[in-house]
Design a protein around this motif. Structure first.
Motif, PDB file in Angstrom:
ATOM      1  N   THR A 225       0.830  -1.204   0.000  1.00  0.00           N
ATOM      2  CA  THR A 225       0.000   0.000   0.000  1.00  0.00           C
ATOM      3  C   THR A 225       0.864   1.254   0.000  1.00  0.00           C
ATOM      4  OG1 THR A 225      -1.720  -1.182   1.236  1.00  0.00           O
ATOM      5  CG2 THR A 225      -1.825   1.236   1.215  1.00  0.00           C
ATOM      6  N   THR A 226       1.930   1.231   0.805  1.00  0.00           N
ATOM      7  CA  THR A 226       2.837   2.387   0.861  1.00  0.00           C
ATOM      8  C   THR A 226       3.484   2.628  -0.490  1.00  0.00           C
ATOM      9  OG1 THR A 226       3.289   1.914   3.194  1.00  0.00           O
ATOM     10  CG2 THR A 226       4.820   3.377   2.044  1.00  0.00           C
ATOM     11  N   ALA A 227       3.941   1.550  -1.120  1.00  0.00           N
ATOM     12  CA  ALA A 227       4.561   1.681  -2.436  1.00  0.00           C
ATOM     13  C   ALA A 227       3.564   2.221  -3.460  1.00  0.00           C
ATOM     14  CB  ALA A 227       5.115   0.336  -2.893  1.00  0.00           C
ATOM     15  N   GLN A 228       2.309   1.756  -3.357  1.00  0.00           N
ATOM     16  CA  GLN A 228       1.288   2.256  -4.272  1.00  0.00           C
ATOM     17  C   GLN A 228       1.035   3.747  -4.060  1.00  0.00           C
ATOM     18  OE1 GLN A 228      -1.923  -0.480  -3.444  1.00  0.00           O
ATOM     19  NE2 GLN A 228      -1.530  -1.670  -5.300  1.00  0.00           N
ATOM     20  N   MET A 229       1.033   4.161  -2.786  1.00  0.00           N
ATOM     21  CA  MET A 229       0.848   5.583  -2.519  1.00  0.00           C
ATOM     22  C   MET A 229       1.992   6.401  -3.106  1.00  0.00           C
ATOM     23  SD  MET A 229      -0.761   5.963   1.312  1.00  0.00           S
ATOM     24  CE  MET A 229       0.625   5.169   2.138  1.00  0.00           C
ATOM     25  N   LEU A 230       3.217   5.892  -2.954  1.00  0.00           N
ATOM     26  CA  LEU A 230       4.367   6.585  -3.518  1.00  0.00           C
ATOM     27  C   LEU A 230       4.270   6.626  -5.041  1.00  0.00           C
ATOM     28  CD1 LEU A 230       7.290   5.177  -1.345  1.00  0.00           C
ATOM     29  CD2 LEU A 230       6.125   7.357  -1.114  1.00  0.00           C
ATOM     30  N   GLN A 231       3.853   5.478  -5.610  1.00  0.00           N
ATOM     31  CA  GLN A 231       3.723   5.413  -7.067  1.00  0.00           C
ATOM     32  C   GLN A 231       2.672   6.409  -7.561  1.00  0.00           C
ATOM     33  OE1 GLN A 231       5.363   3.551  -9.504  1.00  0.00           O
ATOM     34  NE2 GLN A 231       4.259   5.025 -10.738  1.00  0.00           N
ATOM     35  N   THR A 232       1.528   6.444  -6.889  1.00  0.00           N
ATOM     36  CA  THR A 232       0.463   7.357  -7.280  1.00  0.00           C
ATOM     37  C   THR A 232       0.919   8.806  -7.161  1.00  0.00           C
ATOM     38  OG1 THR A 232      -1.221   5.772  -6.543  1.00  0.00           O
ATOM     39  CG2 THR A 232      -1.910   8.069  -6.821  1.00  0.00           C
ATOM     40  N   PHE A 233       1.580   9.092  -6.054  1.00  0.00           N
ATOM     41  CA  PHE A 233       2.074  10.457  -5.846  1.00  0.00           C
ATOM     42  C   PHE A 233       3.114  10.823  -6.907  1.00  0.00           C
ATOM     43  CE2 PHE A 233       4.883  13.398  -3.280  1.00  0.00           C
ATOM     44  CZ  PHE A 233       4.067  14.499  -3.472  1.00  0.00           C
ATOM     45  N   GLY A 234       4.021   9.860  -7.196  1.00  0.00           N
ATOM     46  CA  GLY A 234       5.032  10.102  -8.224  1.00  0.00           C
ATOM     47  C   GLY A 234       4.407  10.350  -9.573  1.00  0.00           C
ATOM     48  N   THR A 235       3.376   9.570  -9.912  1.00  0.00           N
ATOM     49  CA  THR A 235       2.680   9.767 -11.197  1.00  0.00           C
ATOM     50  C   THR A 235       2.018  11.138 -11.241  1.00  0.00           C
ATOM     51  OG1 THR A 235       2.280   7.384 -11.338  1.00  0.00           O
ATOM     52  CG2 THR A 235       0.948   8.814 -12.749  1.00  0.00           C
ATOM     53  N   ASP A 236       1.361  11.506 -10.123  1.00  0.00           N
ATOM     54  CA  ASP A 236       0.720  12.820 -10.067  1.00  0.00           C
ATOM     55  C   ASP A 236       1.744  13.937 -10.253  1.00  0.00           C
ATOM     56  OD1 ASP A 236      -1.680  11.586  -9.669  1.00  0.00           O
ATOM     57  OD2 ASP A 236      -1.699  11.853  -7.497  1.00  0.00           O
TER      58      ASP A 236
END
Length: 899
Positions: A225-236
């Motif tokens: 979940t943490t990695a997904q949050m980082l990924q989403t934030f990075g994409t944004d």
């Protein structure tokens, strides 16, 4: 660049995740399936089976994974004595067994599982039921099945008989070993790998085991979940468009920084959770040095350590990306501040330059010149602060460039512009001071010269004629004149000619008076008769010659200057006429189409077609009337600024491209309606000798006129100051004419199914002989193609090369119009080029797909061939550099974010 980085980052995420799957059987239980497509990697998640989903079934303890191993490392699953084993629902049994077999590593699971069924206190029917259920539903690879058969004699006997009778019914392709006691079991499996219930020494607590499994799975989900949050934030972040003003940039920087801080807190919590879990798993070893962790517990430790390592690598990768993104946001904020300050400073300096340009007066008296000098001094003092700001801002911009700011191409021209304006203001100020200083000195000398002339005239007039008749009187007057003439050298000026002429006239008066007086002063042999003197004391003043000021006179003898001045005058006069003609067309024709009194005269085919007939002619008129005419009129006094007018308005002159693109539609409409009474009536009111269609050609003729006039100016200005700017201005007009010409060809393309505007900039277009050579196909077709060239018109865009066939058609008896029928296209990202073809220096090759298709192209001249090769090489080189740039920007760490 950031979007490409996120895309590659996703790929690395998938690879890193797959490594964890291979390393840990637990992660495999998440059942993440990765599908690779051509353009992206998509992830499809199947609902994983985790401990919390079957917690009640696990607590019933009808099957356990104690952590023991066989001699070859095979995992042991134990089915302890369980009174209601037969009553367990099939779904519960399958879920528990599937979950237990998914926990050991892939390496251990591949060896095969050892099953121990403890039925010492049960009956043969229970043994049979257990074996049947396991044989039908066990999902893993079986190695051995040990059965601790019933201890009662009758049941043991029945079991021996039953196992012989029903072995085939169990459909197990592995040995089923019936054991009488746990001591028999010890012969196959070491005691250290068996729990106390089976006579072993392995410490196993079922509740603790469930607790560990739940905690590990929760931590794994936290990592994911943490990695997904980082990924989403990075994409944004990567997809965020940079704002265009200071306030929005500051808000965006603050919002992203706050979000980053929150995610860092989440990361710290996740790391703390993993460290705590690792401590709990290792607790037995920490508590007692004699304790050892089972194989499953060691795998749990390895799993948590890998998850922590993955979390650490993910954090590092994210930190590297955030550092770059944060730097870009800070640089964006710096750029917005710089742009804001630039606009303010430039506006102030432009206003100062405008005021300074208004100081054209050089004064007509000493008092006026001194007043102008005071005004110039005030303007100079007023400009000191904005000049210092401009210099400081330019220095700040250069510092941004030295610090590798991403917007170097935007900052550098502004720094150059600031320094240019400062230099222009300073130079103009110096020039004004020089001119006014010379004017002041001249006027002072003129005043002195005028006073000398008046004094001389007064002296001549004051000398009495009767007193000069005697020798003594003449000598006295002569001495007075000679003393006065000595002072004439103080007033010898080179400008202006009227004053010089006045000085010459006065000098002539004195010369004549001197001659007369010398005659009178000479010794006479006879008495001097009182004779009235000749009227030379009041000579006629010679008419001053009509001359030009000295500044002009020096150049008037130079034919190039006269020619240059004549060209500028011609440009301005024709520009004025051009603006008047455009105004008459708009007011006399376009506006009259909206006149309700003339509506009945307008043909139906012309209704609501004003924009087609006139195109963007009103826009062209507004530009020339409000801007361009005034700017070139200002060049009368400063001819060297003319080239800058064309360079400054390079983008504005692109409006002619739109006009010329509409011209075919306009001409077609005119051919249909040009003989209508409406146009005849408008022409009569305007008293035009020519019809409207002749005036609609004026814009096309005008841009050609600019080119010719600039060429003539360049001929008159060879090797002089401003030649470089004139050459650049001429090149600009040639580019505009080429762009207009290319666009006229481009709009005639037919049959192309895509959008031509998406192919990039049109770089070149022209007709060629083309041969094709395909590896696939019949040899005769290839041979035939070699000897019969095709006539093709090529359009070179930045993204595509189009092959078209030129067709010419007659339009209602008028001149032929060309159209280009689309035949083929090649993506520039896939082509290669061979610059020389043996046997003909006018040929070159374009090929792609490993020379599977080759196009041999023959130009009309070597120069045209070289021009096309140069443009194609630029496109291919630009693509290669862009690709390399993206590759260097997107790679910033070996591990990326998990999805």
């Amino acid at each position: 660049g950031e979007n490409m980085w996120v895309y590659l980052l996703q790929k690395e995420v998938k690879l890193a995740q797959c490594e964890i799957i291979v390393a840990s059987r637990f992660i495999n239980s998440l059942k993440i399936s990765v599908f690779t497509c051509t353009d992206e990697i998509m992830q499809q998640e199947i609902r994983p089976l985790v401990a919390v989903d079957i917690i009640e079934q696990l607590h019933r303890q009808f099957a356990i994974l104690s952590g023991g191993r066989g001699k070859d490392g095979a995992p042991i699953i134990t089915f302890p004595e369980f009174a209601g084993f037969s009553d367990i629902p099939d779904e519960d049994f399958l879920n528990v067994v599937t979950y237990l077999t998914s926990i050991p590593s892939l390496e251990a699971a591949s060896i095969g599982f050892i099953i121990i069924i403890d039925r010492r206190r049960d009956k043969w029917s229970a043994v049979k039921a257990s074996l049947t259920r396991i044989a039908g539903a066990f999902p893993g690879n079986l190695q051995l099945v040990f059965v601790l058969r019933p201890s009662r004699f009758i049941q043991r006997t029945i079991a021996d008989i039953g196992i012989k009778l029903y072995r085939d019914d169990f459909k197990m392709k592995v040995p089923i070993i019936m054991l009488n006691s746990v001591s028999d079991l010890h012969g196959y499996i070491d005691k250290s790998q068996l729990t106390r219930e089976l006579g072993g020494t392995l410490e196993y607590g079922h509740s603790q085991w469930i607790h560990h499994r739940t905690a590990i799975e929760n931590f794994a989900m936290t990592v994911k979940t943490t990695a997904q949050m980082l990924q989403t934030f990075g994409t944004d972040l990567a997809e965020t468009e940079l704002p265009n003003d200071v306030q929005c940039t500051e808000e965006l920087l603050s919002a992203h920084t706050d979000h980053h801080s929150k995610l860092k807190d989440e990361l710290k919590l996740a790391v703390k959770q993993g460290a705590t879990l690792l401590t709990c798993i290792r607790e037995p070893v920490t508590r007692s040095a004699n304790s050892k962790l089972s194989s499953d517990e060691l795998e749990n430790v390895a799993t948590v350590e890998r998850l922590l390592a993955q979390l650490d690598e993910t954090e590092k990768a994210f930190d590297q990306f955030w550092t770059k993104h944060h730097l870009k946001l800070e640089q964006c904020l710096q750029l917005r501040h710089f742009e804001h300050d630039f606009r303010e400073v430039k506006l102030t300096l432009d206003n100062l330059m405008e005021v300074q340009a208004g100081f054209a007066d050089i004064g007509d008296s000493v008092t006026r010149v001194e007043h102008l000098l005071r005004e110039q001094k005030q303007l100079e003092e007023k400009g000191q602060e904005p000049l210092e700001k401009a210099q400081s801002l330019a220095l700040h911009g250069e510092q941004l460039i030295q610090n590798n700011h991403y917007a170097v191409d935007s900052i550098r021209p502004k720094c150059v512009e600031l320094r240019r304006i400062c230099d222009d203001f300073t130079n103009e100020t110096k020039k004004k001071y020089d001119i006014l200083g010379k004017s002041l000195e001249l006027h002072k000398q003129l005043d002195k010269a005028s006073q000398w002339c008046e004094a001389g005239i007064y002296l001549l007039a004051s000398q009495a004629v009767d007193k000069c008749q005697s020798q003594e009187g003449a000598e006295t007057a002569l001495v007075e004149i000679e003393k006065f003439l000595v002072t004439a050298k103080e007033h010898q000026l080179s400008n202006p000619k009227e004053i010089l002429q006045k000085l010459e006239d006065v000098q002539e008066m004195f010369d004549k008076r001197q001659v007369s007086l010398k005659k009178l002063a000479a010794k006479q042999t006879r008495p001097v008769q009182p004779v009235a003197p000749h009227p030379e004391s009041s000579p006629k003043r010679a008419s001053p010659k009509i001359t030009r000021p000295a500044g002009v006179g020096r150049h008037c003898n130079s034919p190039p200057f006269l020619s240059f001045s004549h060209i500028i005058n011609e440009l301005i006069e024709t520009e004025r006429v051009y603006v008047e003609e455009l105004q008459s067309i708009i007011e006399g024709y376009a506006s009259e189409m909206d006149n309700p009194n003339l509506v009945h005269l307008i043909p139906s085919a012309l209704q609501n077609k004003k924009e087609i007939l006139f195109g963007n002619l009103p826009e062209i008129y507004e530009f020339h009337n409000r801007i361009f005419l005034k700017e070139i009129e200002n060049c009368i006094e400063n001819p060297e600024l003319l080239a800058r007018c064309f360079l400054k308005r390079k983008e504005d002159l692109q409006i002619y491209e739109k006009y010329c693109q509409n011209k075919p539609r306009s001409e077609a409409l005119w051919r249909q309606c040009g003989d209508s009474i409406f146009f005849q009536e408008c022409q009569r009111k305007l008293d035009h000798k020519l019809s409207l269609d002749a005036y609609l050609l004026k814009p096309v003729q005008r841009i050609t006129k600019y080119q010719l006039l600039l060429k003539e100016m360049l001929k008159c200005s060879k090797n002089s100051e401003g030649t470089a700017e004139l050459e650049e201005a001429l090149a600009t007009m040639l580019d505009i004419i080429k762009s207009v010409n290319d666009s006229m060809h481009q709009i005639a393309i037919t049959g192309y199914e895509g959008d031509v505007s998406e192919l990039g900039k049109l770089l070149m277009q022209g007709s060629f002989n083309v041969w094709t050579d395909h590896k696939k196909g019949h040899n005769k077709v290839k041979d035939l193609a070699r000897f019969k060239p095709m006539q093709r018109h090529l359009f070179l865009y930045t993204k595509m090369l189009l092959f078209c066939k030129k067709r010419e058609e007659n339009t209602d008896g008028h001149e032929k119009t060309a159209s280009y029928s689309f035949k083929n296209s090649l993506k520039m990202s896939t082509v290669g080029i061979t610059e020389n073809v043996k046997g003909d220096n006018k040929k070159f090759e374009i090929w792609y797909n490993g020379r599977e298709e080759v196009y041999i192209i023959q130009a009309s001249s070597v120069e045209l061939k070289n021009t096309w090769i140069s443009e194609i090489r630029k496109v291919l080189t630009g693509q290669l550099e862009a690709c390399r740039g993206r590759t260097e920007r997107v790679r910033f760490g070996s591990v990326a974010f998990l999805l």
